[in-house]
Enzyme design. Structure first.
Site: not given
Ligand code: ZN
Length: 500
Positions: A265-266, A269
């Site tokens: 997920h990170e 980003h």
């Protein structure tokens, strides 16, 4: 001043502002990772002071004069013109707030985050309750300084801040469609044969989990010379520049997929801002990426790619090598089923894709109620638990797995939660288009993640926040945002997975 001089002046002021931004972001990353807890009394007033300096610079007369002059000037290039437009839009929201009021609010965010942490550890909402009350009051007070205050409901201002163009009307429609489409699927799953997930909660030593992190970084191609991985209570990413995009994770010995999906997920980003066009490096467009658009990229990587069988084809055997005991007799198929298993759960960040939007619905309805006065901060833990009972048929056993699980409200991020669900829905539409353009599964299965990143770069990432979400959506998918892609994707996926 002629146009060139104005642009130079603007760039100089931008540079100054970015110096404060760099300092603040670095302190933030440090505070949440390695900084000693006891130092917060020393750090926090200084962070609030620096925020105030930054605020004075970006809302100061000098900056506003330059921006307004550039807005009128002739011969300004398209990029600069757009930057000026976005920056003025954002500055206009905050420029009439007195600086001491602004600093006071920054200090409140820091103090209230500490109170939240304490409350969470004690599993006791009553410790956080007075802080939440102050936070809501302060957020409302800050809104009153806007020139257009009173032209729409307070909560609509906050929703629009995180996702320009959004308001309660649009979110109500979106969430109603999501609820109508997904609740029947969730109910059917409760009657279906359940998937075995026991092996996921065995003991997985953290030292070995760190090797999984490295494996994922290598596979996705997250450049550690332009990024970093640290550990924090709540995983997050801080994005500074094309060449500095940092992430964090949290290791749980008894829940090893939590780290896996936090990292993916990170890094989702971080990949967004790492793939920016060189000419947009160091521009305001980094700041103007909307939360929904950012979450679309993290959730696309985490769920649409990271939970697919193709993603694990080249990676699963490495997991077996690291955890031969824990994953004994687990096949790739078992693993993929388990990481997609759906069911009611308490913790949003560990929720499956299907029930996830209901966690957001709950927060959205509470925020709405807090702002229109139909819900009060007093006994909000009870309201929280009732909503979990209503939507997910479960009641948290304590406040840590209930109302205190998320940091957002304590740090003033109110109106942010809905963007998680919206981002997931954007991602469905992006994926639909990506699958038309390239063979996604083939790329994943053959270690060609670069092909996927290329698609994301040319369709979304390279422009950072140059376009508003509705424009970005049309540019990437040739049609306006349509939540049906999201509902169809989840319905099809879970109907197949549970043979409904
Ligand atoms: Zn995120």
């Amino acid at each position: 001043m002629n146009t060139q001089e104005l642009i130079k002046k603007y760039r100089d002021l931008q540079f100054k502002a970015s110096c404060y931004q760099l300092a603040l972001t670095t302190i933030d990353y440090d505070s949440k990772t390695i900084a000693p807890k006891k130092g917060s009394n020393y750090r926090n007033p200084r962070i609030a002071f620096l925020s105030g300096e930054h605020f004075s610079l970006i809302t100061g007369q000098e900056m506003i004069d330059v921006l307004e002059a550039l807005q009128q000037a002739e011969g300004v290039d398209e990029l600069t013109r757009k930057e000026v437009e976005y920056q003025l839009r954002d500055i206009n929201k905050i420029r009439y707030i007195p600086v001491d009021e602004y600093v006071k609010h920054q200090q409140l965010e820091l103090d209230s985050s500490l109170a939240w942490e304490k409350a969470k550890n004690a599993k006791d909402y009553s410790i956080f309750e007075p802080w939440l009350k102050k936070m809501i009051e302060s957020k409302k007070k800050l809104l009153t300084y806007r020139k257009d205050y009173g032209t729409k409901p307070d909560y609509d201002f906050l929703l629009d801040d995180y996702e320009p163009g959004m308001n309660m009307d649009k979110y109500d429609k979106f969430f109603n469609a999501v609820k109508e489409g997904l609740i029947p699927v969730i109910q059917k799953i409760q009657q279906a044969k359940q998937i075995n997930t026991d092996f996921m909660y065995k003991n997985y030593p953290i030292e070995d989990q760190k090797k999984v992190t490295q494996m994922l970084i290598d596979y996705i191609g997250y450049d550690l010379e332009a990024g970093a991985v640290a550990e924090s209570e709540h995983p997050f990413s801080n994005l500074y520049s094309k060449y500095d995009n940092r992430v964090t994770t949290h290791y749980h010995e008894d829940n090893f997929t939590s780290n896996i999906f936090s990292i993916i997920h990170e890094v989702g980003h971080a990949t967004y801002t790492a793939q920016v066009k060189e000419e947009l490096e160091d521009t305001y467009f980094f700041t103007s990426i909307t939360s929904g658009m950012h979450e679309s990229q993290s959730r696309l990587m985490e769920n649409y790619l990271g939970r697919s069988e193709a993603f694990w084809k080249p990676n699963f055997s490495k997991l077996i090598e690291l955890f031969p005991e824990q994953l004994k007799d687990v096949t790739l198929e078992d693993f993929v089923k388990a990481i997609n298993a759906a069911g009611p759960s308490f913790i949003r960040i560990n929720a499956d894709e299907l029930t996830y939007p209901l966690h957001i619905v709950i927060r959205y309805e509470i925020e709405k109620g807090l702002f229109d006065g139909s819900i009060s901060v007093d006994n909000l833990d009870k309201v929280w638990n009732q909503k979990y009972q209503e939507y997910l048929n479960i009641t948290p056993s304590d406040d840590a797995e209930g109302i205190l699980q998320d940091i957002h409200w304590s740090s003033g991020s109110i109106g942010y939660f809905p963007t998680y669900a919206l981002g997931s829905a954007y991602a469905a539409q992006f994926m639909h288009q990506m699958r038309k353009d390239i063979d996604v599964d083939e790329a994943l299965a053959t270690n060609r993640f670069d092909l996927i990143k290329d698609w994301l770069r040319t369709h979304i990432h390279e422009n950072v926040g140059m376009y508003l979400p509705e424009q970005q959506m049309i540019l990437a998918t040739n049609e306006p945002f349509n939540p049906q892609y999201y509902i169809d994707y989840l319905t099809e996926k879970y109907t197949k997975l549970y043979q409904l």
